[in-house]
Motif scaffolding. Sequence first.
Motif, short mmCIF file in Angstrom:
data_model
loop_
_atom_site.label_atom_id
_atom_site.label_comp_id
_atom_site.label_asym_id
_atom_site.label_seq_id
_atom_site.Cartn_x
_atom_site.Cartn_y
_atom_site.Cartn_z
N GLU B 147 0.82 -1.21 0.00
CA GLU B 147 0.00 0.00 0.00
C GLU B 147 0.86 1.26 0.00
O GLU B 147 0.36 2.35 -0.30
N PHE B 148 2.13 1.12 0.36
CA PHE B 148 2.96 2.32 0.49
C PHE B 148 3.02 3.12 -0.81
O PHE B 148 3.12 4.33 -0.81
N MET B 151 0.03 5.63 -0.96
CA MET B 151 -0.28 6.54 0.14
C MET B 151 -0.32 7.97 -0.40
O MET B 151 0.49 8.35 -1.23
N GLN B 152 -1.27 8.75 0.07
CA GLN B 152 -1.43 10.12 -0.44
C GLN B 152 -1.49 11.15 0.68
O GLN B 152 -2.51 11.81 0.88
N ARG B 166 9.28 7.98 0.53
CA ARG B 166 8.41 6.84 0.26
C ARG B 166 9.25 5.58 0.02
O ARG B 166 8.96 4.50 0.56
N THR B 238 1.84 5.78 8.12
CA THR B 238 1.26 6.61 7.06
C THR B 238 0.16 5.86 6.32
O THR B 238 -0.90 6.42 6.01
N ALA B 239 0.41 4.57 6.06
CA ALA B 239 -0.59 3.78 5.31
C ALA B 239 -1.90 3.67 6.07
O ALA B 239 -2.95 3.45 5.47
N THR B 240 -1.86 3.82 7.39
CA THR B 240 -3.08 3.72 8.18
C THR B 240 -3.53 5.11 8.66
O THR B 240 -4.16 5.22 9.71
#
Lengths: 459, 423
Positions: B147-148, B151-152, B166, B238-240
Amino acid sequence: MKNANTSPPMTYQGPNRPSRRMFLGGGSVAVALPFLESLVPRSARAAAAVAPQRLVYWFIPNGINGSTVNAWKPVDVGANYTTTPILMPLDPLRADFQVVTGLENVLGKPDGPGDHAAGTASTITCAHATKSLTNLMLGVSADQIAAKAFGSQTRLPSLQLGTSGGTATGDCDNGYSCAYARNISWSGPATPLSKITDPGTVFDQIFKGFVPGQSQTDAVKRRALNQSVLDQVTAEANSLMLKLGHTDSHKVQEYLDGVRGLEQQIDGSSAGAQCTMGTRPAAAAGGDYQATVRLMCDLMVLAMQCDATRIISFMMGNATSGQTFPSLGITDGHHSISHHGNNPAKLAQLQLIGNWEMQQFAYLLTKMKAVTEGSQNMLYNSALFLSSDVSDGASHTHTEMPVLLAGHAGGKLTTGRHLTYATTAHTKVSDLLVSMLTAVGVPSPVVGDSTGVLPELMA
Amino acid sequence: MAQGATCARTVLTAFMPRAWRRPVTSSEIDSEMAIITKGTAQMLTVEDSLKLALTSVLMSPNFVFRVELDPDRLSLTPHPLSGYEVASRLSYFLWSTMPDDTLMGAAGDGTILKADTLGTQVDRMMASPKAQALIDNFAGQWLYIREFAEMQPDPATYPMFDQPLRAALKSESEMLFKDVALNGAPVSTLLTANYLYANDRLATHYGLPAVNSTTPVKVSLTGTSHRGGILAQAGFLTATSHPIKTSPVKRGKWVLNQLLCYDVPAPPPGIQTNLDLSDVVGTLRQVLEHHRADPTCSACHNLMDPIGFGLENYNAVGAYRTQDSGMNIDSGGELPSGGKFSGADQLSSLIAADPSFPACVARKLYSYALGRLPEKAATHMDTQTLAGITSGFQSAGMSFKDLVKRIVTAPTFLSRRGELALP
């Protein structure tokens, strides 16, 4: 048994996930057919005698909302309706489309939560998605019904485009497979058609096999040989299925269905228009979303201009898209904002997003209108449908869907008005889709829960 | 032609067993040769005809699928897999690709079906560079590393989140997993590691001294670095998160689902999942506690949110902070088991000591190896098999490689059964 070329699936969330796989061994993974393009016949192409009719299906994620009740829906009906804050960008094209309100797509309602995935899946199938991560069951989408009817007239029976990729496995929405959340085009009830999200790849698809010098005899010979390959694959699949359990056998059958779809391409005629190839586009710098949407619009027009296909579906985003819009000053994700809770600031942002989305649709329509075809233009000869997975992103409703119907389908469809249906009449989106298919000459189409054409749409 | 045909047959004879990952019969080769005969009869060259035959081999379901046959399709009695079927299961599990010559040899003479051979093969395969596929695909899914890429974080709020960062986050998460998976440390080290892998970009993000390297190097941690272990990795954090703020709910749900295999039910139908709380002031924790006053929400959010609160010292791009909305952060939290903690370090230690954690790792890897979720019925073979794997893995020191060996020698990995026809 599983697809040899992907890793085994893994899923993360959701309790008591139903599974009817009570046997040992073997996951189930949807089969993609990435390497089959080589069988596309290298056919010579000639100018089309009659302007072809095209279909475009445009999906926007997360519904449509704005600051007022009438941010989307015009307050008045008929040809002289007053445009709305969200529809404003389309107003210069008002003669070429109509706003249709009051339609419902209730089979998009999920079992329990999961409105975005189930609603996305039902957008143009108008069918109820079976809640599962592995055992997909939906319906055939309107574009694929058209592709079966006249997709063989072009090199690509249909084209599926998007801005955001991702696999068709895993849990995307409360126990609904990502296949439902990421695909609106389904060639069979268990067969989602994955979309292309890279502009360069779309370009390659449009022009693959574009060999002007090849003779008709060569093309015929080539087709016969390709057919012998397909016959061999079919024979192997049939013999294998006798030695497999039910679920695995079903997977091979799905694969075989996909292979048989290729036969249509091989049998297809090679009539086509002249077109200019142009330059292969690079992906938008930094993966810029807004630039990508524009590139995809350009490629849609190019594909139709070159008659590589007449049927296109386009997903502006996947279900629950978390797209941000920094240029509009919107820094939170779209899905997050769409759960607006009637917060005025969030509704204002949704109105900005809706307006921006219509600017993009207007861009496509304007470009199509600029392509002259005989005494008319490409937009006149086409029918375009725009809708979303839900109507209101917060309450997840599947009634009063936001729907636009654009183009005249060569004079078969009425345009240039706001047409509204009483919600009490429960008029279905599927009947509008049937009307579109009928307008482009598909005989007696049935889409999901459809009951027939809507006569008032027909010119 | 005759010589060309002989040559084409030689090519197919060598190619088909590799493509189909099993020996092929001469009649199977004959079928593909028939395509070549047709091609040359149409004045195609042997080479072009062979291309058609190779296309057919690669379009065959024998290539596209990993085929496992059921001699009796309707029998629910397990039967052992063939050596070649086991070789494929093993190879796709650890390498995500076809078996190599060694595995095919062991399949051919049947030795691959023996437990000690399987153990030797696991050692060999995990030492191979191809084992990177296990990190990319298993850790990529389990730890959300995949998912990294998507990520936004909002660029205006977090201008420091750039592409080099990233990339550094991905390397950090992958390298820790690889280190633990391949070097025999207990898998709980994923949570409690007193080191990390960072380049200068990541060191800056974490406020650590420069490491003087653009590629990641192993860095020992001392004192209160607030780092070490996956729960303090900015990639996961960050992903969460949302683009502009953290999400204690997502972080808590991730810990429950991914590390403890604790299923959190989905919200009930029709519930408003994104409340308008703009009139509530305070830290995010205080705002969320407000919404947990609603009993429809609190049943599950009382499980998820208190875990996420413990990670509130990390912002939406995983940088360390002590304040939120101008107020001091309270990083106290609680696990469903009742264990109380404060901050990522204590949370990591609690999970590392929780028997649910190794059981969950075993469950995730078992699911990955078999390509399906384990059945939950107490009487199902999966349940007994997984229980045995888990207890053995725990008592033997929780080494990842040991877990792999227990899975590939389990009866459910080495056998399958048919299926009753569905109604």
